[in-house]
Enzyme design. Structure first.
Site, short mmCIF file in Angstrom:
data_model
loop_
_atom_site.label_atom_id
_atom_site.label_comp_id
_atom_site.label_asym_id
_atom_site.label_seq_id
_atom_site.Cartn_x
_atom_site.Cartn_y
_atom_site.Cartn_z
N CYS A 1 -23.47 26.31 3.26
CA CYS A 1 -23.11 26.62 4.64
C CYS A 1 -22.06 27.74 4.58
O CYS A 1 -22.03 28.48 3.60
CB CYS A 1 -22.62 25.37 5.39
SG CYS A 1 -21.06 24.69 4.83
N ARG B 1 -20.53 20.88 6.81
CA ARG B 1 -21.95 20.55 6.73
C ARG B 1 -22.45 20.37 5.31
O ARG B 1 -23.11 19.36 5.00
CB ARG B 1 -22.78 21.63 7.42
CG ARG B 1 -22.55 21.69 8.91
CD ARG B 1 -23.23 22.88 9.55
NE ARG B 1 -22.55 24.13 9.15
CZ ARG B 1 -22.95 25.33 9.49
NH1 ARG B 1 -24.05 25.49 10.21
NH2 ARG B 1 -22.28 26.41 9.13
N ASP C 1 -22.71 24.63 13.25
CA ASP C 1 -21.41 24.37 12.62
C ASP C 1 -20.51 23.59 13.57
O ASP C 1 -20.22 24.05 14.67
CB ASP C 1 -20.77 25.72 12.26
CG ASP C 1 -19.58 25.57 11.32
OD1 ASP C 1 -19.13 24.43 11.08
OD2 ASP C 1 -19.10 26.61 10.83
#
EC number: 3.1.3.48
Length: 152
Positions: free
Chosen positions: A9, A15, A123
């Site tokens: 990410c 994440r 996000d």
């Protein structure tokens, strides 16, 4: 076929570590790690930062029964990309960035949401607990889809 899996990410604090811990739980026989395209691994003076997993991400995961071990953010490098058989990214733009920075890794780079209509995983950084919970569920759902594919 895919024994070494890297999850990517942006910062490698929300994440990707969540997905890493979930995938490790589901596929304990695989080598799984995570990295960030823009992970903060050094401060302005060049000293290691050692960013841990985001507190909200960790708390959300643990509320859902996921045991999260220690985590230190790491930057995606060409060496790291070469080391893994499969690279899973959270957003289409992450795949585009890998194509520009590490074109040799593009063929083995796929979306984490590939089996869920090629969906992006947004996000949650600096968002509410509710957003973190929604993103956790999305990551968990896609982890199960990948686990089913990779167990074969």
């Amino acid at each position: 076929m895919f024994e070494k899996i890297l999850i990517v990410c942006v910062g490698n604090i929300c994440r990707s570590p969540t997905a890493e811990f979930l995938l490790k739980r589901e596929l304990p026989h695989k080598q799984i790690a995570s990295a960030g395209l823009h992970a903060m691994v050094k401060d302005i003076d060049g000293k290691p930062v050692g960013d841990e997993m985001n507190a909200q991400a960790r708390e959300t995961a643990e509320k859902h029964g996921l045991v999260c071990g220690t985590h230190e953010a790491q930057q995606l490098t060409s060496e790291l990309a070469r080391k893994y058989d499969l690279i899973l990214v959270m957003e289409k733009r992450h795949r585009d960035e890998i194509a520009k920075r590490f074109p040799e890794a593009l063929a083995k780079t796929m979306l984490f949401g590939q089996w869920d209509n090629a969906r992006d995983i947004p996000d949650p950084y600096k968002k509410s607990d509710e957003v973190f919970a929604q993103i956790y569920k999305l990551i968990e759902h896609n982890t199960m889809l990948w686990a089913n594919k990779l167990k074969r």
